[in-house]
Design a protein around this motif. Structure first.
Motif, PDB file in Angstrom:
ATOM      1  N   THR A   1       0.598  -1.164   0.014  1.00 25.88           N
ATOM      2  CA  THR A   1       0.027  -0.251   0.044  1.00 25.88           C
ATOM      3  C   THR A   1       0.675   1.104   0.125  1.00 25.88           C
ATOM      4  O   THR A   1       0.896   2.425  -0.551  1.00 25.88           O
ATOM      5  CB  THR A   1      -1.011   0.108   1.824  1.00 25.88           C
ATOM      6  OG1 THR A   1      -1.384  -0.996   1.628  1.00 25.88           O
ATOM      7  CG2 THR A   1      -1.521   1.042   1.586  1.00 25.88           C
ATOM      8  N   ILE A   2       2.317   0.912   0.598  1.00 29.19           N
ATOM      9  CA  ILE A   2       2.560   2.390   0.969  1.00 29.19           C
ATOM     10  C   ILE A   2       3.507   2.627  -0.448  1.00 29.19           C
ATOM     11  O   ILE A   2       4.208   3.796  -1.030  1.00 29.19           O
ATOM     12  CB  ILE A   2       4.230   2.092   2.251  1.00 29.19           C
ATOM     13  CG1 ILE A   2       3.036   2.065   4.034  1.00 29.19           C
ATOM     14  CG2 ILE A   2       4.432   3.338   2.054  1.00 29.19           C
ATOM     15  CD1 ILE A   2       3.842   1.735   4.549  1.00 29.19           C
TER      16      ILE A   2
ATOM     17  N   VAL B   1       4.667   6.464   8.769  1.00 31.43           N
ATOM     18  CA  VAL B   1       3.797   6.853   7.702  1.00 31.43           C
ATOM     19  C   VAL B   1       2.415   7.660   7.862  1.00 31.43           C
ATOM     20  O   VAL B   1       1.284   8.409   6.330  1.00 31.43           O
ATOM     21  CB  VAL B   1       2.498   5.292   7.732  1.00 31.43           C
ATOM     22  CG1 VAL B   1       1.286   5.399   6.232  1.00 31.43           C
ATOM     23  CG2 VAL B   1       3.357   4.097   7.639  1.00 31.43           C
TER      24      VAL B   1
ATOM     25  N   ILE C   1      -5.250   5.745  -2.775  1.00 33.30           N
ATOM     26  CA  ILE C   1      -5.697   6.506  -1.529  1.00 33.30           C
ATOM     27  C   ILE C   1      -4.823   7.742  -1.736  1.00 33.30           C
ATOM     28  O   ILE C   1      -5.124   9.130  -1.599  1.00 33.30           O
ATOM     29  CB  ILE C   1      -4.627   5.817  -0.930  1.00 33.30           C
ATOM     30  CG1 ILE C   1      -5.539   4.491   0.029  1.00 33.30           C
ATOM     31  CG2 ILE C   1      -5.222   6.946   0.813  1.00 33.30           C
ATOM     32  CD1 ILE C   1      -5.772   3.849   1.082  1.00 33.30           C
TER      33      ILE C   1
ATOM     34  N   PRO D   1      -4.221  -2.302   6.721  1.00 32.25           N
ATOM     35  CA  PRO D   1      -3.483  -1.221   6.390  1.00 32.25           C
ATOM     36  C   PRO D   1      -3.026  -0.030   7.381  1.00 32.25           C
ATOM     37  O   PRO D   1      -4.015   1.018   7.084  1.00 32.25           O
ATOM     38  CB  PRO D   1      -3.078  -1.829   5.411  1.00 32.25           C
ATOM     39  CG  PRO D   1      -3.652  -2.736   4.662  1.00 32.25           C
ATOM     40  CD  PRO D   1      -5.374  -2.670   5.508  1.00 32.25           C
TER      41      PRO D   1
ATOM     42  N   ALA E   1      -6.313   7.154   5.750  1.00 33.01           N
ATOM     43  CA  ALA E   1      -6.909   7.854   4.379  1.00 33.01           C
ATOM     44  C   ALA E   1      -8.779   7.803   5.157  1.00 33.01           C
ATOM     45  O   ALA E   1      -9.494   8.459   4.861  1.00 33.01           O
ATOM     46  CB  ALA E   1      -7.319   6.562   3.627  1.00 33.01           C
TER      47      ALA E   1
ATOM     48  N   LEU F   1      -2.018   3.268   5.887  1.00 23.41           N
ATOM     49  CA  LEU F   1      -2.047   4.107   5.104  1.00 23.41           C
ATOM     50  C   LEU F   1      -4.156   4.139   4.936  1.00 23.41           C
ATOM     51  O   LEU F   1      -4.689   4.999   5.267  1.00 23.41           O
ATOM     52  CB  LEU F   1      -1.724   3.690   4.431  1.00 23.41           C
ATOM     53  CG  LEU F   1      -2.040   5.141   2.607  1.00 23.41           C
ATOM     54  CD1 LEU F   1      -1.531   6.424   3.293  1.00 23.41           C
ATOM     55  CD2 LEU F   1      -0.940   4.261   1.682  1.00 23.41           C
TER      56      LEU F   1
ATOM     57  N   GLY G   1      -2.974   1.021  -2.449  1.00 22.00           N
ATOM     58  CA  GLY G   1      -2.661   2.652  -2.343  1.00 22.00           C
ATOM     59  C   GLY G   1      -2.589   3.597  -3.423  1.00 22.00           C
ATOM     60  O   GLY G   1      -2.540   4.865  -3.093  1.00 22.00           O
TER      61      GLY G   1
ATOM     62  N   ILE H   1       1.696  11.018   5.260  1.00 17.81           N
ATOM     63  CA  ILE H   1       1.757  10.619   4.166  1.00 17.81           C
ATOM     64  C   ILE H   1       0.685  11.385   3.673  1.00 17.81           C
ATOM     65  O   ILE H   1       0.652  11.668   2.461  1.00 17.81           O
ATOM     66  CB  ILE H   1       1.784   9.123   3.358  1.00 17.81           C
ATOM     67  CG1 ILE H   1       3.316   8.482   3.447  1.00 17.81           C
ATOM     68  CG2 ILE H   1       1.407   9.098   2.114  1.00 17.81           C
ATOM     69  CD1 ILE H   1       3.263   7.246   3.253  1.00 17.81           C
ATOM     70  N   LEU H   2      -0.667  11.223   3.492  1.00 16.05           N
ATOM     71  CA  LEU H   2      -1.747  12.348   2.958  1.00 16.05           C
ATOM     72  C   LEU H   2      -1.182  13.725   3.245  1.00 16.05           C
ATOM     73  O   LEU H   2      -2.728  14.011   3.144  1.00 16.05           O
ATOM     74  CB  LEU H   2      -2.875  11.421   3.641  1.00 16.05           C
ATOM     75  CG  LEU H   2      -2.364   9.890   3.411  1.00 16.05           C
ATOM     76  CD1 LEU H   2      -4.716   9.075   3.685  1.00 16.05           C
ATOM     77  CD2 LEU H   2      -3.463   9.606   1.792  1.00 16.05           C
TER      78      LEU H   2
END
Lengths: 241, 219
Positions: free
Chosen positions: A172-173, B155, A186, B65, B71, B67, A183, B158-159
Motif C-alpha cells: 500500500t505504501i 506513515v 488513496i 494497513p 485515509a 495508510l 495504495g 503521507i496524506l
C-alpha cells in the motif's frame, strides 16, 4: 459516503490500467511474489535452525530487527540503491524507481516473521517425541518431515500470517514511490482534494477488505492445520502413571 | 548520489523539531493505548468471556494497513493530530491488551490466594500484588508496541499533515527528489526505533532478574 458509492458505481473506475481490477491484481501479484521469495529464503533456514537448535540467536535477533524497522524507511532506503544499480545490472530505471524498492522492502519485511514462525514452531515440538523417533531409528530428515513439520504447521502458518499482513501494508505504501496497487487510489484521491474523496475512501476500503479477508482465510487455515496436527498426535504417548 | 551535509547542518533546528514531533506521535498514543488496554485486561481477567471479542475487535483494526486507516479519518478530521492519534492509539491496543492479559495471568494462583488469606481487598490485591508481578510481560508488550508505533508514525504524514514527524522528511524528500532529506528521515526513524527497542530490552532485563533465558519467541 455518497462519494464512495458513486466512485464504486462509476464504470470508469473499473476499466483500464488504473481501474480497480488492475490495481487489485498489481497489489496481489507483488504480494505473492514477495512472500514466495521470502519463503524460499526463510523457510529452509528456519527449518534448519529449528531442527538443530543452533543459530537461535540469529533467528531471535533477526526477528527483533524485522519488527522494529519501519517499512516506510526501508522502502526509501532501497530507492537510491535500486536507482544507482539500474545501469550496472541492466534494468529499466523506472523499475528501479517503483517495483524494485517496493519488492525489496516487502521481502525484507516478510523474512523475519516466516523465519521466526518456523523456528518457534519447531522448537515447541515435544523433545520426547523426537528422542523416541531417534530411538526408533528414524533419520534426521525423516524426523523433520514426519514429526516436526506436521506438529508445527499451525505456528508456521501463524508466521506466514504476520508476513502477509506486513507485505499487504507495505505494498500500500509502495504507491508513494509510484508503484501501482491499491495504495494508488488513496494517494491519487488525496491529490484530487474534495473531488477525490470517493477514490480516497474507496481505495482505503479495498485495502482494508483485502487485508481482513486474507487474514481471516489464513486464520481458518491455521485452525484447520491445528486440528489436523492435534488428531495426528492424539495417540497416547505417555504411559499412565 | 551525494548527501548534502551542508543542508543537514543548516536545518538542525527543523530536524530536531521533526524528531520531537515523532516522539509525541509515539508517546501519546502509547500512553493512552496502555491505559485503555490495562483497563480492558483487568476487565478480561474478571470476566473471561470478553477476552475473545476484545481480541477479535482489536485484531481486526490491527489488520487494516495503516495508510488505509489514516485515509478513513482524513475526510472526518482533516489533517489534524486526531487523524494521526486515533489509528496510532488503536494499533497499540491488540499488542498491549494481549501482553497485559498474559502478564496478569502469569501471577501464580498461590500468590493470589496468599494475598486473599492475608486480608487484601480486591483492589489492594490488584495494585500491590498482581500488577507488580505482571510488569515483566507488560514491558515486553510495551516494547513491541513502541517500535511498531514509531514505524506507523512515519506513515502518518503521507496524506499530508502539519505535524508530520520524521515521516514528513521522507514524504517531502521524495516529492522534491531530494535524497538527503528522505534518507535522513528514514535513517533517523530507524535509529529511533532501535533506540527505543534497546531501552525496553534493558528495562525488561532489570525487571526480570529471576527469569532465565528461556524466552519464548512469538512470530
Amino acid at each position: 459516503m455518497n462519494e464512495v458509492i458513486s466512485w464504486f458505481s462509476d464504470p470508469a473506475s473499473w476499466q483500464g490500467t488504473a481501474g480497480i481490477p488492475a490495481r487489485l491484481y498489481e497489489h496481489i501479484w507483488i504480494a505473492i511474489v514477495s512472500v514466495a521469495t521470502a519463503t524460499i529464503v526463510a523457510l529452509p533456514l528456519g527449518l534448519v535452525i529449528g531442527h538443530t537448535g543452533r543459530g537461535a540467536n540469529l533467528a531471535i535477533n533477526l526477528a527483533n530487527i524485522g519488527r522494529a524497522v519501519p517499512s516506510y524507511a526501508i522502502l526509501v532506503m532501497v530507492l537510491p540503491v535500486s536507482l544507482a544499480l539500474a545501469p550496472t545490472l541492466g534494468y529499466d530505471p523506472s523499475l528501479g524507481l517503483t517495483f524494485i524498492p517496493t519488492f525489496t522492502a516487502m521481502v525484507l519485511l516478510a523474512i523475519p516473521p516466516i523465519l521466526v514462525g518456523t523456528y518457534a514452531g519447531l522448537r515447541a515440538v515435544d523433545r520426547d517425541l523426537i528422542e523416541a523417533a531417534r530411538g526408533m531409528g528414524l533419520r534426521e530428515t525423516q524426523i523433520l518431515r514426519s514429526i516436526e513439520i506436521p506438529l508445527s504447521t499451525p505456528v508456521i502458518i501463524g508466521g506466514f500470517r504476520t508476513a502477509v499482513l506486513n507485505v499487504i501494508a507495505t505494498a500500500t505504501i509502495g504507491a508513494v514511490v509510484a508503484f501501482g496497487g491499491l495504495g494508488r487510489f488513496i494517494l491519487d484521491g488525496r491529490t484530487k482534494g474534495i473531488a477525490g474523496t470517493g477514490e480516497l475512501l474507496g481505495g482505503a476500503i479495498l485495502v482494508a477488505a483485502l487485508a481482513i479477508s486474507v487474514d481471516l482465510a489464513l486464520a481458518g487455515l491455521q485452525r484447520y492445520a491445528g486440528a489436523r496436527s492435534a488428531r495426528a498426535t492424539a495417540a497416547p504417548i505417555h504411559a499412565p502413571a | 548520489m551525494e548527501i548534502d551535509v551542508a543542508w543537514i547542518s543548516r536545518n538542525l533546528g527543523q530536524i530536531g523539531e521533526r524528531t520531537w514531533q515523532h516522539l509525541i506521535l509515539t508517546v501519546v498514543p502509547l500512553t493512552i493505548g496502555f491505559a485503555i488496554s490495562l483497563v480492558l485486561a483487568i476487565w478480561a481477567m474478571r470476566r473471561p468471556r470478553v477476552y475473545g471479542p476484545i481480541t477479535a475487535v482489536t485484531g481486526i483494526v490491527y489488520t487494516i494497513p495503516s495508510l488505509a486507516a489514516f485515509a478513513f479519518l482524513v475526510p472526518i478530521f482533516g489533517f489534524s493530530l486526531l487523524t494521526a492519534f486515533i489509528p496510532l492509539t488503536t494499533y497499540t491496543l491488540l499488542i498491549l491488551f494481549r501482553n497485559n492479559v498474559d502478564g496478569l495471568r502469569s501471577v501464580p494462583a498461590e500468590v493470589i490466594e496468599a494475598a486473599e488469606g492475608m486480608g487484601y481487598t480486591r483492589r489492594e490485591r490488584l495494585l500491590r500484588v498482581e500488577l507488580p508481578l505482571a510488569i515483566p510481560l507488560m514491558i515486553a508488550g510495551l516494547r513491541l508496541a513502541t517500535v511498531t508505533t514509531i514505524g506507523l508514525a512515519t506513515v502518518a504524514s503521507i496524506l499530508g499533515s502539519a505535524y508530520g514527524g520524521l515521516g514528513q522528511f521522507i514524504t517531502e524528500g521524495l516529492s522534491q527528489f531530494f535524497p538527503t532529506k528522505y534518507l535522513l528521515g528514514a535513517v533517523l526513524s530507524v535509529l529511533l526505533a532501535f533506540l527505543a527497542d534497546y531501552l525496553f530490552v534493558t528495562l525488561e532485563r532489570r525487571a526480570t532478574p529471576w527469569i532465565e533465558a528461556a524466552r519464548t519467541v512469538r512470530p
